[in-house]
Design an enzyme around this catalytic site. Sequence first.
Site, short mmCIF file in Angstrom:
data_model
loop_
_atom_site.label_atom_id
_atom_site.label_comp_id
_atom_site.label_asym_id
_atom_site.label_seq_id
_atom_site.Cartn_x
_atom_site.Cartn_y
_atom_site.Cartn_z
N CYS A 118 0.82 -1.23 0.00
CA CYS A 118 0.00 0.00 0.00
C CYS A 118 0.85 1.27 0.00
O CYS A 118 0.33 2.35 -0.26
CB CYS A 118 -0.93 0.01 1.20
SG CYS A 118 -1.95 -1.45 1.33
N HIS A 259 -3.40 7.04 3.69
CA HIS A 259 -3.83 5.80 3.05
C HIS A 259 -5.16 5.39 3.66
O HIS A 259 -5.33 5.41 4.88
CB HIS A 259 -2.76 4.72 3.27
CG HIS A 259 -3.21 3.35 2.89
ND1 HIS A 259 -3.89 3.08 1.73
CD2 HIS A 259 -3.09 2.16 3.53
CE1 HIS A 259 -4.17 1.80 1.67
NE2 HIS A 259 -3.69 1.21 2.75
N ASN A 289 -10.35 -0.12 0.88
CA ASN A 289 -8.90 -0.01 0.80
C ASN A 289 -8.44 -0.42 -0.60
O ASN A 289 -8.56 -1.58 -0.98
CB ASN A 289 -8.28 -0.93 1.87
CG ASN A 289 -6.77 -0.89 1.88
OD1 ASN A 289 -6.14 -0.41 0.95
ND2 ASN A 289 -6.18 -1.43 2.93
O1 UT7 Z 1 -3.50 -1.50 3.79
C1 UT7 Z 1 -3.13 -2.31 4.86
C2 UT7 Z 1 -4.15 -3.41 4.98
N1 UT7 Z 1 -4.65 -3.81 6.21
C3 UT7 Z 1 -5.23 -3.06 7.17
O2 UT7 Z 1 -5.18 -1.89 7.23
C4 UT7 Z 1 -5.98 -3.83 8.19
C5 UT7 Z 1 -5.82 -3.32 9.59
N2 UT7 Z 1 -6.72 -4.02 10.47
C6 UT7 Z 1 -8.05 -3.73 10.53
O3 UT7 Z 1 -8.52 -2.86 9.83
C7 UT7 Z 1 -8.86 -4.48 11.53
O4 UT7 Z 1 -8.03 -5.29 12.32
C8 UT7 Z 1 -9.97 -5.35 10.90
C9 UT7 Z 1 -11.06 -4.46 10.32
C10 UT7 Z 1 -9.44 -6.27 9.84
C11 UT7 Z 1 -10.62 -6.19 11.98
O5 UT7 Z 1 -11.14 -5.37 13.00
P1 UT7 Z 1 -10.79 -5.63 14.53
O6 UT7 Z 1 -11.51 -4.63 15.31
O7 UT7 Z 1 -9.29 -5.67 14.66
O8 UT7 Z 1 -11.42 -7.04 14.77
P2 UT7 Z 1 -10.70 -8.38 15.24
O9 UT7 Z 1 -9.88 -8.99 14.15
O10 UT7 Z 1 -10.05 -8.13 16.57
O11 UT7 Z 1 -11.97 -9.30 15.46
C12 UT7 Z 1 -12.98 -9.01 16.45
C13 UT7 Z 1 -14.12 -9.99 16.28
C14 UT7 Z 1 -13.66 -11.42 16.16
O12 UT7 Z 1 -14.62 -12.22 16.82
P3 UT7 Z 1 -14.37 -12.76 18.31
O13 UT7 Z 1 -13.10 -13.56 18.21
O14 UT7 Z 1 -14.23 -11.53 19.14
O15 UT7 Z 1 -15.60 -13.57 18.56
C15 UT7 Z 1 -13.68 -11.71 14.70
O16 UT7 Z 1 -13.87 -13.06 14.40
O17 UT7 Z 1 -14.82 -9.70 15.04
C16 UT7 Z 1 -14.89 -10.89 14.25
N3 UT7 Z 1 -14.85 -10.50 12.85
C17 UT7 Z 1 -15.96 -10.16 12.17
N4 UT7 Z 1 -17.24 -10.10 12.53
C18 UT7 Z 1 -18.14 -9.70 11.61
C19 UT7 Z 1 -13.78 -10.41 12.02
N5 UT7 Z 1 -14.18 -10.00 10.80
C20 UT7 Z 1 -15.53 -9.86 10.87
C21 UT7 Z 1 -16.50 -9.46 9.94
N6 UT7 Z 1 -17.78 -9.38 10.36
N7 UT7 Z 1 -16.18 -9.12 8.67
#
Ligand code: UT7
Length: 332
Positions: A118, A259, A289
């Site tokens: 990115c 970004h 993104n």
């Molecule tokens: O350009 C660089 C590319 N990457 C990024 O910038 C990504 C950076 N990271 C993020 O943006 C975030 O970490 C995400 C949006 C990917 C995820 O958000 P988060 O607040 O960090 O969630 P998490 O991974 O800590 O997951 C929290 C919960 C989990 O459930 P449990 O374990 O708490 O029961 C996940 O399984 O949310 C669940 N989860 C979802 N639920 C509904 C993960 N993805 C989803 C989803 N819909 N799409």
Amino acid sequence: MTGLKRPFAEMAGTGRYIPAKVLSNADLEKIVDTTDQWIMERTGIRERHIASEGETIACMGEIACRQVLEATGVSVEEVDGLVVGTASPDRLLPSQACDLQKTLGAVNAAAFDVSAACTSFVYGVSVAEGMIAGGTAKNVLVVGAERLSTITDYNDRGTCILFGDGVGATLVRASSDGKRGILSTYLKSDGRLGDLLYRQSGGANEPPSEKMAKERSYFLRMAGREVFKHAVRSMADACDQALTRAGLTSDQVDLLIPHQANIRIIEATAKHAGMPMDRVYVNIEKYGNTSSASIPIALDECVRSGRVGPGAVVLMVGFGGGFTWGSTVVRW
Ligand code: UT7
């Protein structure tokens, strides 16, 4: 480039191409176990655009580049550098830049790719600036172009909600008046964090195989929470470094273009830089993104809407897989 008097190069003209097809959160609700509310709250994304068959990066890139040439009055023959940042090229060999060169007809350009996920657009601008300073080229097109939908696993709700397709471009050339132009650049990476965002298979180490298809290891994988933490840290570092190198403070910046990865990362970055959100450009809701394309798409929107006009000081900051991060301050 320390020691050289800045600015010696400027960004001039912008262009973008966004595919017409929209993939909304409601559409994703039908594909994976997710909700519009979760996606909006955690990322700020409402929809993203997805390239259709035939909308190759070369085709999309050509349209964005022609807009840049029209805006600057530079002919395609005068383009002597073509730098493309992409993590999702049309094919693996030759470079995406050479395929775009052919489509565009930029017969006099040295065309090559930069690979910094990115952060590739920011890396590309810095390389182009170096080409201008070193006398290697006079008119360098810098393009951030992605078709991430082709490397996104629509079985993986942790990634498929984030990514979209699109292209943004600008021209880097010698500063026209010695005042407008690139005031600073900063590039950094940490390869120890490579496994936070990667594609395991399809390269020379694990060539395409049945196992790859079965395990879906061709697709992008990401440790979202870890990436998030490093993103906040590296975006803060990138803001500080670009401003220090330009000899500016954030109150002298008219607009921050970060970004577009996650609204929460953008807000944390703005807070660190001391920039109120009304001086931060956000379009993540519409596009998600788009990796290397996100900053040049945003820049083009700002220039065409008049949000960035002559004399405006703009701070552009990116991070991505690698881990890579970087920034540039520009007086438009
Ligand atoms: O350009 C660089 C590319 N990457 C990024 O910038 C990504 C950076 N990271 C993020 O943006 C975030 O970490 C995400 C949006 C990917 C995820 O958000 P988060 O607040 O960090 O969630 P998490 O991974 O800590 O997951 C929290 C919960 C989990 O459930 P449990 O374990 O708490 O029961 C996940 O399984 O949310 C669940 N989860 C979802 N639920 C509904 C993960 N993805 C989803 C989803 N819909 N799409």
